[in-house]
Design an enzyme around this catalytic site. Structure first.
Site, PDB file in Angstrom:
ATOM      1  CG  LEU A 134       6.183 -35.499  -9.860  1.00  0.00           C
ATOM      2  CD1 LEU A 134       5.366 -34.899  -8.730  1.00  0.00           C
ATOM      3  CD2 LEU A 134       7.504 -35.238  -9.950  1.00  0.00           C
ATOM      4  CB  CYS A 135       3.881 -36.324 -14.837  1.00  0.00           C
ATOM      5  SG  CYS A 135       3.696 -37.266 -16.467  1.00  0.00           S
ATOM      6  CB  ILE A 136       0.077 -38.860 -16.492  1.00  0.00           C
ATOM      7  CG1 ILE A 136      -1.101 -38.675 -16.931  1.00  0.00           C
ATOM      8  CG2 ILE A 136       0.509 -39.035 -15.727  1.00  0.00           C
ATOM      9  CD1 ILE A 136      -1.611 -37.875 -18.102  1.00  0.00           C
ATOM     10  CB  THR A 188       5.502 -30.037 -11.216  1.00  0.00           C
ATOM     11  OG1 THR A 188       6.254 -28.734 -12.148  1.00  0.00           O
ATOM     12  CG2 THR A 188       5.902 -30.725 -11.002  1.00  0.00           C
TER      13      THR A 188
END
Lengths: 216, 216
Positions: A134-136, A188
């Site tokens: 997720l994210c970074i 995502t």
């Protein structure tokens, strides 16, 4: 029952694991009928950020000890992770991913990845098991595996950096999941976009669903 | 759009706000079409607990600074809370409620309540606005308002303590909400029971729904 390993990079968006992403990932794993165990590397945090002011604090904190706040004490050292015991591995985001699990926040494409983190990702990849990020967190996978397809949302600098590491970046909106079927990789954007907590919940729901779909 | 004030007692179950209860409350407020602002008292934590070992650490941390980890930096001092600006107030649980927002963990029925917390609860009660309390947080309301109906789950010692403070205790299971219509008070047990994260989500969903139902 399918079992996820969830890897936490501390506790708090600016120096550790992003709390909403971590909590809502755990919530969705359990809600969708699977179970999880939590892991964190037993290392010192890169630094400690006052989350009210954004200033660095003159303190030292341990990634595993702080991650235990999200885990309610129930987590293991990432060094003890064994890919044989898990069906999938999931990395919530937060700056801790780019400061503790790797040096991406400082070194960009030239970053180093924490050895326990690298070992865990390589073991799951070798076993052909799903990796969620997720994210970074996709920067970890880009650095280790290179030629993968992933998303870090829409930020051009970060997208450029993951492409320099050999990845193929796909721009995404809230809750979208990029699936790299060849590498069994799921990504995502979550808070890499200007998101609210419900959109984080959607991202967590969708990535867990996509992973579980491949497991059944 | 209806607006909740959510009051955080730090960041982490053993010395602050319970992270899952806080996060899932925020998630449910937003998911059910309302909005929230986050508050915490600007005071030193009673102590700092290593969440891996349960031992006390030789550190000092500030409740508001640590709560900002859950809030991603976006929260205000509880001293600035103004009941006129909110439709409801909600208290997630965690030992911070019994150690920072009050001294209940040490003094039981003879506890003191943090003045900003007491002021906020009294102001909402006086205005006839809903007060929600998860987990151990109902002890705050019992201490301040006395004659109310509430739940802290099934723990006999804690139930006995709230009854000593003048409250009428109702035993509850996962996700159940006790509604004291006369006092516009809503309580649910969450981690006061041996619960998993989905059951915490149910408690948060149900208490937010019950409060919103009274607002429309």
């Amino acid at each position: 029952m399918k079992k996820f390993a969830v890897v936490l990079a501390g506790c708090g968006v600016y120096d550790g694991a992003e709390i909403h992403e971590a909590t809502l990932s755990m919530y969705q794993i359990k809600k969708q009928g699977a179970e999880y165990e939590l892991f964190a590397p037993d290392i010192e945090q890169h630094h400690v950020i006052n989350h009210l002011t954004g200033d660095e604090m003159k303190e030292k904190r341990n990634v595993m000890v702080e991650a235990a706040r999200i885990a309610r004490g129930n987590l293991k050292p990432l060094a003890d992770f064994n890919a044989q015991n898990f069906d999938a591995i999931l990395f919530p985001g937060g700056f801790g991913v780019a400061k503790n699990l790797s040096s991406f926040a400082f070194d960009g494409p030239d970053c180093k990845v924490n050895p326990d983190t690298e070992k865990a990702i390589k073991a799951m990849h070798k076993a052909g098991k799903p990796i969620g990020a997720l994210c970074i967190s996709p920067v970890l996978v880009a650095k280790i595996l290179g030629d993968v397809e992933l998303t870090i949302g829409q930020d051009k600098d970060t997208a450029g950096a993951v492409e320099k590491m050999g990845a193929n970046h796909k721009s995404t909106g809230h809750g979208e999941v990029v699936i790299d079927a060849k590498n069994n990789l799921y990504t995502t954007p979550c808070y890499m976009l200007d998101a609210n907590i419900v959109e984080i919940g959607e991202g967590a729901e969708n990535i867990v669903r996509a992973i579980l779909k491949t497991l059944y």
